[in-house]
Structure formats: structure tokens, C-alpha cells
Write an enzyme that holds these catalytic residues in place. Structure first.
Site, PDB file in Angstrom:
ATOM      1  N   CYS A 298      65.045  56.314  41.124  1.00 53.82           N
ATOM      2  CA  CYS A 298      64.878  55.977  42.543  1.00 53.82           C
ATOM      3  C   CYS A 298      63.416  55.989  42.972  1.00 53.82           C
ATOM      4  CB  CYS A 298      65.714  56.908  43.416  1.00 53.82           C
ATOM      5  SG  CYS A 298      65.190  58.633  43.443  1.00 53.82           S
TER       6      CYS A 298
ATOM      7  N   HIS B 194      66.332  61.965  46.657  1.00 49.23           N
ATOM      8  CA  HIS B 194      66.559  60.532  46.548  1.00 49.23           C
ATOM      9  C   HIS B 194      65.719  59.798  47.582  1.00 49.23           C
ATOM     10  CE1 HIS B 194      68.800  57.086  45.056  1.00 49.23           C
ATOM     11  NE2 HIS B 194      69.100  56.702  46.302  1.00 49.23           N
TER      12      HIS B 194
ATOM     13  N   HIS C  60      68.068  50.691  46.819  1.00 51.97           N
ATOM     14  CA  HIS C  60      67.734  51.954  46.142  1.00 51.97           C
ATOM     15  C   HIS C  60      68.329  51.934  44.741  1.00 51.97           C
ATOM     16  CE1 HIS C  60      71.811  53.998  46.842  1.00 51.97           C
ATOM     17  NE2 HIS C  60      71.919  52.812  47.393  1.00 51.97           N
TER      18      HIS C  60
END
Length: 249
Positions: A152, A203, A215
């Protein structure tokens, strides 16, 4: 005087500990340089020049140098073929190239490489959203930062790097860059950060238009975002809890 080095392979893995079985925490791509902080018989502990990220790399996979290159640019094509004497390298999107000439050559750390394919070069600000969308369906890979596998924060870092912006390597490091904005004020290219049950940042993704977010989770994908977090319409459930949103450009 500290040793300097650079990468002359398509990419190399960067390990948490000096062993091949150790967790891969990052990758360095062709042309990326670093400073050696420590070493043992087979490994260097290095600090990447681009983002200051520290990790272990195998000595056999890097080249030491006395040459200090500046103003390299990130290439934005998926693959690029370069040759030097009898060596052929396939460089990946995001590799760092230096010193272009009209004769389709470049000089990286004193070695002249011939360019064998048309290349789209990053030159100044481009389009972050277009770059981000070009990674769609890239498989998730912990520590990865290429179109063949990416995590990510590697995804956000490389998308911004290809547009002349520097982000740190990990999500929790990126989470202190820029300034915080309210959800109601979000704009495309803002970064959304997400937390675990303990409140740690785990994240990150890039805001798109119409409350969408791109993402890397399983693959680079587009989902919905609201005050609760990321909503995956395929499984009809929230997958990540929103912490805050920051604007870095």
C-alpha cells in the site's frame, strides 16, 4: 568516509535482517543509490538516498561507487531495455535514470547505457490520478514497489515519485507528511490513512473523484470511502477503519 552504492539490476529485495529468509521490507530499483551504514560478511545495512529508508541488501546485488549522481528522473514506462557492453537490463517503471543524450544513451554512475526501446520519461509534474490508475490490478506484495507486486505505501510512494513528489516509505511515516484535511473537504490526490484496533497506522490509499479510493489490498483496486473507512462493494463490508486524511500537494 561512508561507502556509497547503487543498484544495477532491475530490482533488489531489501531485508529486515541480513538473511534471504528474512522479511522483505522494501525494494530498490535500477539506478537507486544509498549510503552504507553497516556490514557483515555478505550483507550491507544501507540508507536509501531517496527516502532515508534503512534495510539490509546482499553485497552481491549492488555496486559500490565514488560517483555522486544528482537529478535523476523516474521512468514511467512498464519496461525498458538498456545495454552496457555485454550486459542487458530490463528496468521497471520507477527506475532512476541519469544524464540522457540525443544519441539515446544515458550515463548512470559513469557507465554509458544504450536505450533500445521508446520510453516515456517523467519530466516535472504529471498526473497523479492517471499514474495511480496505471497500477490497477497490480498484485499485492509486502515490501514491493513495482507493477509486478506492490504494497500500500509502496504504491503511494511510487505514484507520487513519478510525479516529482517525495513520500516516505511506510504508511506511518507518510502519515505525518503534508497537512490534515476534513473528509468533507477531500480532493483527488489526497492521502487517506487507516488504523488497526490499537490505533496504529497500517494502510494508506489515494483519494479519487466521487468518494472513491485507489489502494493496494490484495491487488491495486478501487473502493468507496466514507467516515467509517473503506467499503468493498464486492464483499459488501468495510475492510479498513479510517484514521485521517492528509494533503501533501
Amino acid at each position: 568516509m561512508q561507502k556509497k552504492g547503487y543498484v544495477e539490476l532491475s530490482l533488489i529485495p531489501c531485508r529486515k535482517e541480513p538473511a534471504h529468509r528474512s522479511e522483505m521490507v522494501n525494494q530498490l530499483l535500477f539506478g537507486e543509490s544509498f549510503t552504507v551504514l553497516d556490514e557483515n560478511e555478505h550483507w550491507y545495512y544501507v540508507c536509501a538516498d531517496f527516502d532515508g529508508y534503512q534495510s539490509w541488501v546482499e553485497k552481491k546485488q549492488i555496486v559500490l561507487t565514488d560517483i555522486s549522481e544528482t537529478n535523476g528522473i523516474r521512468q514511467s514506462t512498464l519496461l525498458q531495455t538498456l545495454t552496457h557492453q555485454n550486459t542487458t537490463i530490463k528496468t521497471l517503471r520507477g527506475s532512476v535514470l541519469y544524464n540522457f543524450s540525443k544519441s539515446r544513451t544515458l550515463s548512470n554512475f559513469g557507465k554509458v547505457w544504450k536505450i533500445h526501446e521508446q520510453t516515456e520519461y517523467m519530466a516535472g509534474e504529471r498526473n497523479i490520478i492517471t499514474t495511480a490508475l496505471s497500477y490497477l490490478n497490480t498484485p499485492y506484495l509486502w515490501g514491493g514497489k513495482t507493477p509486478w507486486g506492490i504494497d500500500c505505501s509502496g504504491f503511494t510512494q511510487m505514484v507520487f515519485a513519478l510525479n516529482n513528489y517525495k513520500l516516505k516509505r511506510d504508511a506511518y511515516q507518510q502519515a505525518v507528511q503534508g497537512r490534515e484535511v476534513e473528509l468533507k473537504d477531500i480532493l483527488p490526490c489526497d492521502l487517506a490513512f487507516f488504523k488497526n484496533e490499537q490505533g496504529a497506522i497500517t494502510h494508506v490509499g489515494i483519494i479519487l473523484h466521487d468518494n472513491n479510493i485507489i489502494h493496494a489490498s490484495g491487488k491495486v483496486r478501487i473502493d468507496k470511502i466514507d467516515e467509517n473507512g473503506i467499503f468493498n462493494v464486492e464483499i459488501n463490508a468495510y475492510t479498513h477503519q479510517l484514521a485521517f486524511i492528509r494533503r501533501v500537494i
